[in-house]
Design a protein around this motif. Structure first.
Motif, PDB file in Angstrom:
ATOM      1  N   TYR A  53       0.816  -1.207   0.000  1.00 54.54           N
ATOM      2  CA  TYR A  53       0.000   0.000   0.000  1.00 54.54           C
ATOM      3  C   TYR A  53       0.852   1.260   0.000  1.00 54.54           C
ATOM      4  O   TYR A  53       1.778   1.379   0.802  1.00 54.54           O
ATOM      5  CB  TYR A  53      -0.922   0.004   1.225  1.00 54.54           C
ATOM      6  N   TYR A  82     -10.089   5.909   2.928  1.00 50.85           N
ATOM      7  CA  TYR A  82      -9.561   4.555   2.734  1.00 50.85           C
ATOM      8  C   TYR A  82      -8.361   4.306   3.633  1.00 50.85           C
ATOM      9  O   TYR A  82      -8.262   3.287   4.307  1.00 50.85           O
ATOM     10  CB  TYR A  82      -9.181   4.384   1.260  1.00 50.85           C
ATOM     11  N   TRP A  83      -7.450   5.278   3.671  1.00 57.80           N
ATOM     12  CA  TRP A  83      -6.252   5.134   4.491  1.00 57.80           C
ATOM     13  C   TRP A  83      -6.614   5.084   5.971  1.00 57.80           C
ATOM     14  O   TRP A  83      -6.038   4.314   6.732  1.00 57.80           O
ATOM     15  CB  TRP A  83      -5.305   6.290   4.201  1.00 57.80           C
ATOM     16  N   LYS A 114       0.934   5.063   0.560  1.00 59.50           N
ATOM     17  CA  LYS A 114       0.164   6.116   1.206  1.00 59.50           C
ATOM     18  C   LYS A 114       0.341   7.429   0.444  1.00 59.50           C
ATOM     19  O   LYS A 114       1.461   7.920   0.294  1.00 59.50           O
ATOM     20  CB  LYS A 114       0.609   6.276   2.646  1.00 59.50           C
ATOM     21  N   ASN A 161      -8.976   8.847  -0.647  1.00 57.08           N
ATOM     22  CA  ASN A 161      -7.737   8.333  -0.088  1.00 57.08           C
ATOM     23  C   ASN A 161      -7.687   8.512   1.427  1.00 57.08           C
ATOM     24  O   ASN A 161      -7.224   7.641   2.164  1.00 57.08           O
ATOM     25  CB  ASN A 161      -6.554   9.033  -0.754  1.00 57.08           C
ATOM     26  N   PHE A 173     -10.346  12.453  -5.176  1.00 58.39           N
ATOM     27  CA  PHE A 173      -9.401  11.365  -4.942  1.00 58.39           C
ATOM     28  C   PHE A 173      -8.735  11.515  -3.579  1.00 58.39           C
ATOM     29  O   PHE A 173      -8.483  10.535  -2.877  1.00 58.39           O
ATOM     30  CB  PHE A 173      -8.354  11.341  -6.050  1.00 58.39           C
ATOM     31  N   PRO A 221      -3.408  12.791   1.445  1.00 55.53           N
ATOM     32  CA  PRO A 221      -4.695  13.322   0.984  1.00 55.53           C
ATOM     33  C   PRO A 221      -4.780  14.841   1.115  1.00 55.53           C
ATOM     34  O   PRO A 221      -5.427  15.499   0.301  1.00 55.53           O
ATOM     35  CB  PRO A 221      -5.716  12.619   1.875  1.00 55.53           C
TER      36      PRO A 221
END
Length: 292
Positions: free
Chosen positions: A16, A278-279, A18, A275, A271, A21
């Motif tokens: 993943y 999600y993160w 990172k 992000n 996005f 954001p």
């Protein structure tokens, strides 16, 4: 939590990436602001636009008087604008025989659809004024080439013609690719920058394309634009304009600055938010199962 789940989470942690954001959202806001400001600044550029398809209706030649209100400093660009004309359809885009345009006669002729031969293209004479064989493959062929906007313009003031050059108006990357094959068999010079500009499809139904540039200042006063109409029935339902402007080589700033910024900016913000969510969920998952 079993060993398989632990293994999957460990693999996810390694793979993943990172993305910050906050940085994405900030960049999106900057692009949106820049797009809005660029369009506002564009209003301050000098340009003169005149619709001529109505004035020149049913005529082969016509003259239109324009007024330059204040001195325009060189370089000044002469463009034409077409509306209600679609270069963005699959049929139109796929009809462009790039291999042929780049100097290769070994290409798939079916690309040209119903405009394959000189007869179907309505071409009689070559660039060198030699008679073309009507059943031979037109160079170039296809819908895009058939619909080439080839009206010609001259600009005069007090009876003196002002030079409008066709050099330095196309992208260097395009000029390097377009290659003539045999001018005795071509109905047009494929290395002409005006033709090269036309063969770059526009994403919108209303677009501008550079036709020439004027490398001298234009003093304020009255000018005459003489137009020779050469376009075919492909433009029967379109509106046509000519423009004098000094806003750089890109004839339509909204396409190269404003539109990309206003499209990419919101995407980055969305996005970034996705992000962030999600993160955050993944971090909670890692903490829950104590994966370090």
């Amino acid at each position: 939590m079993n060993s398989e789940q632990n293994k999957q989470l460990q693999e996810w942690k390694l793979k993943y990436i990172k993305l910050n954001p906050i940085l994405l959202i900030f960049m999106g806001l900057i692009l949106i602001a820049f797009g809005i400001v660029s369009q506002t600044v564009d209003i301050n550029y000098e340009y003169i636009s005149t619709r001529y398809d109505e004035i020149c209706a049913n005529k082969i030649q016509c003259s239109i008087t324009i007024v330059v209100p204040s001195k325009m400093k060189s370089p000044i660009f002469f463009s034409y604008e077409v509306s209600s004309f679609f270069q963005n359809t699959d049929k139109y885009f796929n009809s462009i025989p790039y291999d042929l345009l780049y100097g290769n006669l070994d290409f798939d002729i079916s690309i040209c659809d119903q405009y394959k031969s000189n007869r179907e293209m309505g071409k009689i004479f070559s660039v060198t004024n030699k008679t073309l064989e009507q059943d031979e493959i037109a160079i170039p062929c296809g819908i895009a080439a058939y619909s080439y906007m080839n009206d010609e313009f001259t600009l005069t003031k007090d009876g003196n013609q002002i030079l409008i050059t066709d050099k330095g108006i196309a992208w260097e990357s395009d000029k390097e690719k377009f290659t003539n094959i045999n001018l005795d068999k071509q109905w047009i010079d494929m290395e002409s920058e005006r033709f090269i500009n036309w063969m770059r499809p526009s994403p919108l139904s209303k677009f501008r394309k550079l036709w020439g540039r004027i490398d001298q200042d234009l003093e304020s006063g009255t000018y005459t634009v003489n137009i020779q109409i050469k376009t075919n029935d492909a433009f029967a339902e379109t509106k046509k304009y000519f423009l004098l402007h000094n806003n750089g080589q890109f004839s339509d700033p909204i396409l190269v600055i404003t539109l990309p910024c206003l499209c990419v900016g919101p995407f980055l913000i969305i996005f970034g938010l996705i992000n962030m969510i999600y993160w955050g969920k993944k971090q909670n998952l890692i903490k829950k199962y104590r994966i370090y």
